[in-house]
Scaffold this active site. Structure first.
Site, short mmCIF file in Angstrom:
data_model
loop_
_atom_site.label_atom_id
_atom_site.label_comp_id
_atom_site.label_asym_id
_atom_site.label_seq_id
_atom_site.Cartn_x
_atom_site.Cartn_y
_atom_site.Cartn_z
N GLN A 70 0.47 -0.78 -0.16
CA GLN A 70 0.24 0.23 0.02
C GLN A 70 0.85 1.67 -0.36
OE1 GLN A 70 -3.17 -0.11 2.99
NE2 GLN A 70 -3.21 -2.33 2.39
N1 LIG Z 1 -7.54 -15.04 -9.40
C1 LIG Z 1 -6.21 -14.04 -8.77
N2 LIG Z 1 -6.85 -13.53 -8.40
C2 LIG Z 1 -5.15 -13.15 -6.81
C3 LIG Z 1 -4.40 -13.97 -7.23
N3 LIG Z 1 -3.55 -13.51 -6.87
C4 LIG Z 1 -3.50 -13.09 -5.49
N4 LIG Z 1 -5.17 -12.76 -6.03
C5 LIG Z 1 -5.93 -11.93 -5.02
O1 LIG Z 1 -5.30 -10.21 -5.40
C6 LIG Z 1 -5.97 -10.14 -3.83
C7 LIG Z 1 -4.84 -9.48 -3.03
O2 LIG Z 1 -4.02 -10.74 -3.21
P1 LIG Z 1 -2.53 -10.32 -2.02
O3 LIG Z 1 -1.86 -11.56 -2.10
O4 LIG Z 1 -3.86 -9.73 -1.00
O5 LIG Z 1 -2.44 -8.80 -1.95
P2 LIG Z 1 -1.21 -9.06 -2.10
O6 LIG Z 1 -0.01 -7.91 -3.05
O7 LIG Z 1 0.33 -9.51 -0.75
O8 LIG Z 1 -1.55 -7.01 -1.25
P3 LIG Z 1 -0.27 -6.25 -0.07
O9 LIG Z 1 -0.19 -6.69 0.92
O10 LIG Z 1 -1.85 -5.50 -0.07
O11 LIG Z 1 0.39 -5.51 -0.41
C8 LIG Z 1 -6.57 -11.35 -3.32
O12 LIG Z 1 -8.13 -10.75 -3.42
C9 LIG Z 1 -6.57 -12.38 -3.92
O13 LIG Z 1 -7.23 -13.41 -3.67
C10 LIG Z 1 -4.17 -15.17 -8.85
O14 LIG Z 1 -3.14 -16.04 -8.99
N5 LIG Z 1 -5.07 -14.84 -9.55
#
Ligand SMILES: Nc1nc2c(ncn2[C@@H]2O[C@H](COP(=O)(O)OP(=O)(O)OP(=O)(O)O)[C@@H](O)[C@H]2O)c(=O)[nH]1
Ligand SMILES: [Mg+2]
Length: 185
Positions: A70
């Site tokens: 974020q």
């Molecule tokens: N369809 C799909 N959705 C995904 C995939 N990877 C993550 N998501 C979705 O994307 C959203 C964010 O995923 P996170 O893993 O929390 O993202 P992040 O990069 O860790 O985000 P921050 O912790 O805020 O930096 C969630 O709703 C997940 O389910 C994927 O490979 N395919």
């Protein structure tokens, strides 16, 4: 022998690889790590600081630093590069409108701060499970936009992989690349 060489040799002996995961919020970093750990991805929520997870792959302990993406957290990214071997920069291919923002952050907070010296950079194009076009075309398109050749001239220092944290697609290849690369150092 220089200090860096000594540290590197010690790490090789310990079979430890430190991985730093960065990228915009919602890119899917935590989902990828959770999938690597074999845990249910339904419980993933935005990372408010950072989390460290360790997984064994090919005889190496991969210490994965998963950092929140974020806006308010990005100013702290610079604190995590110390002793890092590999940076995984995660991109959400379902939010192509955020590519510019993602690459601007990659340039400003990583490349232009000389954070990549001595490290490997892997770009993970995530969420390809829901991408409706051809995946190889997508990889070519992003490679062309990113122009990493310009910023990281040593071609053996970076790579681009299509992955899905959700389905697990491509993740094994990334881990294999990291371990193989360490072996060949
Ligand atoms: N369809 C799909 N959705 C995904 C995939 N990877 C993550 N998501 C979705 O994307 C959203 C964010 O995923 P996170 O893993 O929390 O993202 P992040 O990069 O860790 O985000 P921050 O912790 O805020 O930096 C969630 O709703 C997940 O389910 C994927 O490979 N395919
Ligand atoms: Mg997260």
């Amino acid at each position: 022998m220089g200090l860096l060489t000594i540290i590197k040799k010690q790490k090789e002996k310990d079979h430890e690889i430190r991985i730093l995961m960065l990228g915009l919020d919602n890119a899917g970093k935590t989902t990828i790590v959770t999938s690597v750990l074999g845990l249910p991805i339904s419980k993933v929520s935005p990372t408010m600081g950072f989390e460290i997870k360790t997984v064994n792959h090919g005889g190496y302990n991969l210490n994965i630093w998963d950092i929140g993406g974020q806006t308010t957290l990005r100013g702290f990214w610079g604190n995590y590069f110390d002793k890092t071997d590999v940076v995984l920069w995660v991109i959400d291919c379902l939010s192509m409108e955020r590519l510019d923002e993602s690459f601007a952050e990659l340039r400003q907070k990583v490349i232009e701060q000389d954070r990549l010296v001595g490290l490997k950079l892997l770009i993970l194009i995530n969420k390809v499970d829901l991408y409706e076009g051809g995946i190889s075309e997508l990889v070519l398109q992003i490679t062309a936009i990113l122009q990493l050749n310009e910023y990281v001239p040593d071609r053996s220092s970076w790579e681009i992989f299509p992955v899905s944290g959700k389905s697990g697609f491509g993740i094994e290849k990334v881990l294999d690349w990291i371990v193989e690369n360490e072996r060949n150092e």
